[in-house]
Design an enzyme around this catalytic site. Structure first.
Site, PDB file in Angstrom:
ATOM      1  CE1 TYR A 101     -16.882   3.602  -7.912  1.00 57.99           C
ATOM      2  CE2 TYR A 101     -14.812   3.322  -7.371  1.00 57.99           C
ATOM      3  CZ  TYR A 101     -15.360   2.707  -7.485  1.00 57.99           C
ATOM      4  OH  TYR A 101     -15.435   1.262  -6.869  1.00 57.99           O
ATOM      5  CG  ASP A 129      -2.364   0.438   1.067  1.00 58.67           C
ATOM      6  OD1 ASP A 129      -3.081   0.100   1.649  1.00 58.67           O
ATOM      7  OD2 ASP A 129      -2.275   1.745   0.428  1.00 58.67           O
ATOM      8  CE  LYS A 156     -13.386   1.159 -10.168  1.00 54.51           C
ATOM      9  NZ  LYS A 156     -12.197  -0.166  -9.748  1.00 54.51           N
TER      10      LYS A 156
HETATM   11  C1  VAH Z   1     -18.355   2.672  -3.861  1.00 52.61           C
HETATM   12  N1  VAH Z   1     -18.359   0.934  -2.119  1.00 52.61           N
HETATM   13  O1  VAH Z   1     -19.441   3.113  -3.519  1.00 52.61           O
HETATM   14  C2  VAH Z   1     -18.071   1.287  -3.606  1.00 52.61           C
HETATM   15  C3  VAH Z   1     -18.140   0.599  -5.163  1.00 52.61           C
HETATM   16  C4  VAH Z   1     -20.510  -0.294  -5.887  1.00 52.61           C
HETATM   17  C5  VAH Z   1     -19.659   0.866  -4.939  1.00 52.61           C
HETATM   18  O2  VAH Z   1     -17.829   0.787  -5.879  1.00 52.61           O
HETATM   19  O3  VAH Z   1     -17.854   3.596  -4.338  1.00 52.61           O
END
Ligand code: VAH
Length: 316
Positions: A142, A34, A146
């Site tokens: 995010y 990490d 992904k």
């Molecule tokens: C988030 N726990 O909330 C993560 C996840 C499906 C959600 O990728 O960003």
């Protein structure tokens, strides 16, 4: 015997996954890493630990050449809510971190497991029983990283033969390490607050359904997919997997069955609510069940019973 390097090993998934993998493959075969040695002693001390910033490709290569792992499990990432506050950081860590890991894996003959997320879907995706193959137009940074990550992992498999595998994780609930800045974190904090203070203020609106999973099922999914027969994997990266789908009032009602004095009110976080509403209500995980035998063990009642039992001891 497998030798595995785990990045992001001190996060919510990494902390438990390293302990789980060390039980299966032996302490010395699991190298935790990490960005800083700030985490549970049992992860830092029970086996090899290395400081690795995934933006430093040279350092990743150094560690891979030192330990010669056959698999890299790449978990280091910026999650959805933190990513919306700092999109540049999310893009850099989630994309360049993954690119560096894939490049090192390609040069050293390592397989790569890295999770995607239900965040890889967006408002135009079919919301109920979301198919394995469907529209992916996420509206969070995010989620963008992904989807790009899923495609990058596919590319490294088709172009270079890197054995890449992954799942689309739902919200993960656990009692060891707290989650780090996600939208689904409410489903963890509610248990802590119920046990500690018997009350919780929820930041996600009533009626907002999201897929969720208890951490033991998530850990089992990682190892089962890692050990799966590659000839049977059609989808390879980013398998939909889920164990349950619930809204805040459902988890509240389940906790109340064990802690009758528990109360909950709402103070909606507009950013997290908008993110949550852009994600599916429930996933179709048939492909994972058919291609590598995915099958969760925990539903909401079983998870709630175990979480409250474990947190009652942990928070004593
Ligand atoms: C988030 N726990 O909330 C993560 C996840 C499906 C959600 O990728 O960003």
């Amino acid at each position: 015997m497998r030798k595995i390097l785990v990045t992001g090993a001190l996060g919510q998934i990494g902390t438990e996954l390293v302990l789980y993998l060390r039980e299966i493959y032996g302490n010395l075969n699991i190298i935790a890493s990490d960005i800083a040695p700030k985490g549970p002693e049992k992860v830092l001390k029970a086996g090899p630990f290395e400081i690795v910033n995934v933006l430093d490709a040279k350092r990743i290569n150094e560690v891979v050449e030192k330990y010669k792992p056959d698999v890299i499990i790449h978990l280091a990432a910026i999650l959805s809510a933190v990513g919306e506050n700092n999109p540049a950081l999310a893009w850099n860590v989630n994309m360049y971190g993954l690119y560096n890991v894939l490049e090192v894996a390609k040069s050293n003959g390592c397989a790569v497991f890295t999770p995607s997320s239900i965040a890889a879907f967006g408002p135009s995706t079919p919301k109920d029983k979301t198919p394995q193959d469907t529209i992916q137009r996420p509206t969070t940074m995010y989620g963008v990283t992904k989807v790009a990550g899923e495609l990058l992992c596919d590319y490294y498999f088709y172009k270079y033969g890197v054995d890449t595998r992954g799942v689309r994780f739902p919200g993960l609930i656990s009692y060891e390490a707290l989650p780090g800045g996600g939208t689904t974190d409410y489903a963890v904090h509610i248990y802590y607050e119920a046990v500690k203070n018997k009350k919780y203020t929820c930041y996600i609106k009533e009626g907002t359904y999201m897929d969720m999973m208890y951490m033991p099922d998530a850990l089992n999914a990682v190892v089962t997919l890692l050990e799966a027969n590659p000839d049977k994997l059609i989808h390879r990266n980013a398998f939909n997997i889920t164990a349950m789908s619930f809204a805040p009032e459902d988890i509240y009602a389940e906790i109340k069955k064990i802690i009758p004095e528990f109360t909950m009110d709402y103070n909606i976080d507009p950013i997290k609510q908008k993110i949550a509403e852009s994600w599916p209500n429930s996933l179709d995980d048939t492909a994972a069940r058919e291609e590598w035998g995915w099958k969760p063990k925990y539903d909401l009642p079983l998870m709630t019973k175990d979480m409250i039992e474990k947190l009652s001891i942990k928070l004593k």
